[in-house]
Scaffold this active site. Sequence first.
Site, PDB file in Angstrom:
ATOM      1  N   ASP A 274      38.668 -10.723  43.877  1.00  0.00           N
ATOM      2  CA  ASP A 274      38.160 -10.371  45.195  1.00  0.00           C
ATOM      3  C   ASP A 274      38.452  -8.918  45.527  1.00  0.00           C
ATOM      4  OD1 ASP A 274      37.144 -10.362  47.713  1.00  0.00           O
ATOM      5  OD2 ASP A 274      38.556 -11.780  48.573  1.00  0.00           O
TER       6      ASP A 274
ATOM      7  N   ASP B  87      31.347  -5.236  47.118  1.00  0.00           N
ATOM      8  CA  ASP B  87      32.182  -6.432  47.229  1.00  0.00           C
ATOM      9  C   ASP B  87      31.810  -7.439  46.146  1.00  0.00           C
ATOM     10  OD1 ASP B  87      34.070  -8.226  48.387  1.00  0.00           O
ATOM     11  OD2 ASP B  87      32.426  -9.264  49.372  1.00  0.00           O
TER      12      ASP B  87
END
Length: 489
Positions: A155, A368
Amino acid sequence: MPMAPPPLLPLSALLLLLLTAASHASAKPVQTQSLLATPLSPDRVSAPSELARDDDTNVFAAAEDAVAGTVRFRVVHRDDFSKNATAAELLAHRLERDEKRAARLSAAAGAANGTRRGGGGVVAPVVSGLAQGSGEYFTKIGVGTPATPALMVLDTGSDVVWLQCAPCRRCYEQSGQVFDPRRSRSYGAVGCAAPLCRRLDSGGCDLRRSACLYQVAYGDGSVTAGDFATETLTFAGGARVARVALGCGHDNEGLFVAAAGLLGLGRGSLSFPTQISRRYGRSFSYCLVDRTSSANSASRSSTVTFGSGALGSTVASSFTPMVKNPRMETFYYVQLIGISVGGARVPGVANSDLRLDPSSGRGGVIVDSGTSVTRLARAAYSALRDAFRGAAAGLRLSPGGFSLFDTCYDLSGRKVVKVPTVSMHFAGGAEAALPPENYLIPVDSKGTFCFAFAGTDGGVSIIGNIQQQGFRVVFDGDGQRVAFVPKGC
């Protein structure tokens, strides 16, 4: 009898014809590329991928050998852990998660104030990192001494590293065994007054044990809480890094699927790349293969690389500078300055709509790994969508939309389709020319394909992992720059 001469056109009509002819003569043809129009399979998934299996006989069976100063891991998509679900059902769940994550990222970026914990005396769980939503890609590492294999979410939108720990007051089902700190010789608790505890966004302490506590709450309702500690992590090739700060979660619930925990890859001081930077540098890269690739295909092997090997042979022209948000240290901001459709810049994708406002911390564009669909500020998205519809006028629009997509096409019965090209342009001259499967994706088994972008009114724009597929995405933390290297898997 001689024929009468044709009537003369009025001067205004003649000028209009000449201007129209000149316009058509000067108009550039729309650049296209071929899309293999393969719909989603109607079959149900019956077995997880190799990396997803509970195989503890070889902790790093999926990891490649490391070269000097480099560690490399294989990566799998979270859908590889799903059983008894169709591809369409998996996509629907993915987009539902994605909507929550994107909304939470926007809220976090807009509300960030960069504050840290104040004085002592706080007796409460630590709220650390950001509420991000469930991640999308996973890798396997070893935790503790002896090493326990742990499947971790990758992440880039969060910092804190954490995993489930025994004894569990409340734990979700994970792949493999739950890490037990009582069986590890290298586990070390972090005290309430320790500098590591103060580096969390807010502080908490178990006064009875004088133990630092952490908690991470997610936008989809998931949560993890427990002790903040240090532990040894083992990488591919047997390399070990001691005293990595991580959360040891005894109370965990939510939509984490099979993962043991999360590997925070953000820019903050507690992120995994920052913590191992003294040994490997602050750079890492990953390459994510198409989520619809066959699970048995060799092309299914996504990888993540830390250290000097992460940069590889990336040329300088592929990089764009990272943009710093003084109010949000976690996210990787870049400056997206334009988008082309069919070889022509879209006039309505304005830099002003995508620029970060450093005074408020709002706006900007982040890269992201855990968000699937690229979101653009509403005005920029509308301009991009309209330009694509115009350039793809030869394709048959499907009535209505699908989930968060408002532009879909009926490609049923077609094997190969010519579609307009789409390229993203960044500050510094970097460009990401997207493969067709990165922006026109199948959403059902009937041949419906949707334009995989969406608009957002939340301020921050997000480059998601569907658009990143097939690129080696390089985060050069030492050089403060990001690159999108095509065909890098």
